[in-house]
Write a protein that holds these residues in place. Structure first.
Motif, PDB file in Angstrom:
ATOM      1  N   VAL A   1     -66.054 124.582 108.384  1.00  0.00           N
ATOM      2  CA  VAL A   1     -65.063 123.598 109.502  1.00  0.00           C
ATOM      3  C   VAL A   1     -63.859 124.764 109.484  1.00  0.00           C
ATOM      4  CG1 VAL A   1     -63.463 122.332 109.330  1.00  0.00           C
ATOM      5  CG2 VAL A   1     -65.971 121.335 109.174  1.00  0.00           C
TER       6      VAL A   1
ATOM      7  N   VAL B   1     -60.385 115.559 102.989  1.00  0.00           N
ATOM      8  CA  VAL B   1     -61.362 115.147 101.944  1.00  0.00           C
ATOM      9  C   VAL B   1     -59.924 115.246 100.331  1.00  0.00           C
ATOM     10  CG1 VAL B   1     -61.644 117.883 101.032  1.00  0.00           C
ATOM     11  CG2 VAL B   1     -62.586 117.050 103.344  1.00  0.00           C
TER      12      VAL B   1
ATOM     13  N   ILE C   1     -67.224 122.928 104.362  1.00  0.00           N
ATOM     14  CA  ILE C   1     -65.756 122.870 104.886  1.00  0.00           C
ATOM     15  C   ILE C   1     -65.964 124.288 105.452  1.00  0.00           C
ATOM     16  CG2 ILE C   1     -65.180 123.097 102.340  1.00  0.00           C
ATOM     17  CD1 ILE C   1     -63.137 121.670 102.557  1.00  0.00           C
TER      18      ILE C   1
ATOM     19  N   CYS D   1     -68.163 117.051 103.064  1.00  0.00           N
ATOM     20  CA  CYS D   1     -67.068 118.297 103.070  1.00  0.00           C
ATOM     21  C   CYS D   1     -66.575 118.267 101.818  1.00  0.00           C
ATOM     22  CB  CYS D   1     -66.216 118.138 103.721  1.00  0.00           C
ATOM     23  SG  CYS D   1     -66.117 118.369 105.528  1.00  0.00           S
TER      24      CYS D   1
ATOM     25  N   TYR E   1     -59.382 119.295 112.492  1.00  0.00           N
ATOM     26  CA  TYR E   1     -59.470 120.318 111.024  1.00  0.00           C
ATOM     27  C   TYR E   1     -57.944 119.965 110.170  1.00  0.00           C
ATOM     28  CZ  TYR E   1     -57.865 124.137 108.895  1.00  0.00           C
ATOM     29  OH  TYR E   1     -57.490 125.432 107.598  1.00  0.00           O
TER      30      TYR E   1
END
Length: 337
Positions: free
Chosen positions: A189, A217, A186, A179, A210
């Motif tokens: 997601v 991240v 990303i 990600c 999430y």
């Protein structure tokens, strides 16, 4: 991508319908040898028992009993459907998988997915939807079993191919690093969160996944880049809108708060976010909105104080005076506002 799809359809057209089914070797429930001998009728019966069990735990599954798992589905052959019919089928499958997210680890889930794979070839045509359905469970053997069957080439998920070879689920840090380094992942997601935060399809399981993943991240990224912010901005805005469900809004607030704590953001990004936070004040609650704005101003050098127009909007949207007094009495740091 179009060429690969054309090749797949050409190969399928060369087979008799029964031969196509008999040679199907992709299976969640059976090994290779056994799967080749399981009839369509048997698989439908298994799927119908599965959807019946799922309906008992979540009534949202009820419409799919007829649209995906009726006896009429035995005559469905994807390459013989029109473009419009295929699009409608994909829409039904996508909606079904969004409901399935919360129940992926139930035995009934694999019973219905088995039929979707063998009948509708979702492992070819619905790879992203399948992965988003299973992604919160990425550390489980069930996830690894599903990934082993997917056609990942030329998708955003091709990086999972080594897991198909090892049969092991991907480590969490691999997902986080991907990600960080791959905007396509990303973005998938974030799109999943928006989809699974929509009315009728809310998945607290996915939204929690999430929010935590994006916080990880931000921590793992060497820097919060403009490219990453460009990806995130429309989803943060969507999650703060009055039309957003409370669970999607809560996940968005967690992401935004962590982002503000981890990075010094540009004026353009902050200028876009401040009005959205204020407009969402009636839904967030005035106190929450004021605290978030205060945090933004205190943590971001580009936003030392809130613009006058922003404060005017805040006054219009909530009872600011009383809420400021209450927060001040509790010792909240309100200097920026």
């Amino acid at each position: 991508m179009a060429t690969a799809l054309a090749q797949q359809l050409a190969q399928l057209k060369g087979l008799h319908p029964q031969e196509r089914w008999a040679k199907g070797k992709h299976s969640l429930l059976f090994d290779y040898q056994t799967a080749a001998d399981v009839s369509a009728e048997t698989l439908l019966g298994i799927a119908q028992r599965g959807i019946e069990a799922l309906c008992k735990v979540d009534r949202r599954f009820a419409p799919f009993t007829d649209s995906l798992f009726s006896r009429a589905s035995l005559s469905v052959t994807r390459e013989q459907l029109t473009k419009e019919e295929n699009e409608q089928l994909n829409t039904n499958i996508s909606a079904f998988l969004r409901v399935l997210v919360n129940h992926f680890l139930l035995p009934a889930a694999f019973q219905v997915l088995e039929y979707c794979i063998r009948r509708y070839q979702v492992h070819v045509y619905s790879v992203s939807d399948l992965l988003l359905c299973a992604l919160p469970y990425h550390s489980t053997p069930e996830f690894a079993r599903l990934v082993a069957l997917l056609q990942l080439k030329e998708t955003s998920w091709e990086w999972l191919a080594p897991c198909q070879q090892t049969g092991a689920p991907p480590p969490r840090d691999l997902l986080v690093r991907r990600c960080v380094n791959d905007q396509a992942v990303i973005r998938e997601v974030c799109k999943g969160a928006e989809s699974l935060g929509a009315p009728g399809f809310v998945s607290k399981t996915f939204l929690s996944f999430y929010a935590v993943l994006l916080c990880e991240v931000f921590t793992a990224a060497p820097a919060i880049t403009e490219d990453l912010l460009t990806v995130l901005l429309p989803y943060l805005v969507a999650g703060l809108k009055g039309t957003a469900t409370k669970d999607y809004r809560a996940a968005t607030l967690m992401v935004l708060t962590q982002l503000l704590s981890k990075a010094q953001l540009g004026r353009e990004f902050l200028t876009a976010m401040v009005p959205e936070v204020i407009r969402s004040a009636p839904d967030l609650g005035g106190t929450t909105a004021i605290m978030l704005l205060t945090h933004m101003a205190a943590s971001q050098p580009e936003l030392k104080t809130l613009p006058v127009r922003s404060m005017q909007l805040l006054v219009e949207h909530c009872q600011t005076g009383q809420q400021l007094s209450d927060l001040e009495a509790r010792g909240a740091p309100l200097t920026p506002v």
